[in-house]
Design an enzyme around this catalytic site. Structure first.
Site, mmCIF file in Angstrom:
data_model
loop_
_atom_site.group_PDB
_atom_site.id
_atom_site.type_symbol
_atom_site.label_atom_id
_atom_site.label_comp_id
_atom_site.label_asym_id
_atom_site.label_seq_id
_atom_site.Cartn_x
_atom_site.Cartn_y
_atom_site.Cartn_z
ATOM 1 N N ALA A 1 0.841 -1.196 0.000
ATOM 2 C CA ALA A 1 0.000 0.000 0.000
ATOM 3 C C ALA A 1 0.875 1.245 0.000
ATOM 4 O O ALA A 1 2.026 1.217 0.439
ATOM 5 C CB ALA A 1 -0.918 0.001 1.224
ATOM 6 N N ASP A 2 0.298 2.314 -0.506
ATOM 7 C CA ASP A 2 0.952 3.615 -0.452
ATOM 8 C C ASP A 2 -0.115 4.670 -0.187
ATOM 9 O O ASP A 2 -1.117 4.721 -0.910
ATOM 10 C CB ASP A 2 1.697 3.929 -1.748
ATOM 11 C CG ASP A 2 2.558 5.171 -1.583
ATOM 12 O OD1 ASP A 2 3.540 5.102 -0.817
ATOM 13 O OD2 ASP A 2 2.229 6.207 -2.187
#
Length: 190
Positions: A71-72
Site C-alpha cells: 500500500a501507499d
C-alpha cells in the site's frame, strides 16, 4: 469469518500492522527496498496505485499460497501531493498548509496472489479546522510525524483536536482502507 489466505504485509507501518491485527488477519511482515518515484503527469490516485504496484512487483510472483499486500498513502491538497516531511520545519509547513482546509487522503493498494495483481484505491476527504501555530508546533515536537504523509496521524493529537469531519473511510486515513482490503481478500477465494 471467511477464509482468507495468509498475508505477507510489505510495510513497516505499525498502523497497517495494527489494522490487520484488529481485522484478525494472519500475516507476516516482509520488507523490500523499492524506489518510490513515479512518472510525471499521473493523477494523485494513479501515483498511489503506481507506487503500491511497484512495491508488489519487488516480490517473486511465486510466493506460494500467500497474498502479498502492499500500500501507499498520499495526502493531496490543491492537486499537490504532500509526502512525508523531511524536517521539523517541513512538517510544520505542511500542517500550516492543511490548517483550515479540506484535503484528500488516497491509499493505493496492490494484492499479488498466484501471479495476479489486483490494484485498487480509496479516497477520503479530510476537513481540518484552523490550527494555531502553537498547536502545530506542539504536535510536531511531541509526535515527530516524519514518517507520516502530510505530517499527521488521524489517531494522534492533531487528528483528535484538528479534524472536524471526514467524508469516507477512517481507516483509509490511518493508512489502509480495511473495508475494501477485506472484501478483496475474500474475493480471492471465489
Amino acid at each position: 469469518m471467511q477464509k482468507i489466505p495468509h498475508v505477507i504485509l510489505a510495510s513497516k507501518s505499525p498502523r497497517r500492522q495494527e489494522l490487520l491485527r484488529l481485522m484478525d488477519i494472519d500475516f507476516r511482515v516482509v520488507l523490500k527496498d523499492v524506489d518510490e518515484s513515479f512518472p510525471e503527469g499521473l493523477t494523485p490516485p494513479e501515483v498511489a496505485l503506481h507506487i503500491a504496484r511497484k512495491k508488489a512487483e519487488a516480490f517473486d510472483e511465486t510466493v506460494g499460497d500467500e497474498v502479498v499486500l502492499t500500500a501507499d498513502t498520499i495526502v493531496c491538497i490543491d492537486g499537490l501531493i504532500l509526502g512525508k516531511p523531511e524536517t521539523r520545519e517541513h512538517a510544520i509547513e505542511m500542517l500550516q498548509r492543511l490548517s483550515g482546509r479540506v484535503h484528500q487522503v488516497i491509499t493505493g493498494v496492490c494484492l499479488l496472489y498466484k501471479g495476479r495483481y489486483n490494484n485498487f484505491y480509496d479516497l477520503t476527504e479530510v476537513f481540518f479546522r484552523k490550527l494555531s501555530d502553537a498547536e502545530i508546533s506542539n504536535y510536531v515536537d511531541k509526535y515527530q510525524p516524519l514518517d507520516k504523509a502530510g505530517s499527521y496521524g488521524i489517531q494522534e493529537l492533531i487528528g483528535l483536536i484538528g479534524i472536524e469531519r471526514i467524508d469516507g473511510s477512517y481507516t483509509n486515513v490511518v493508512g489502509l482502507p480495511t473495508e475494501k482490503v477485506y472484501a478483496q481478500l475474500i474475493a480471492l477465494n471465489k
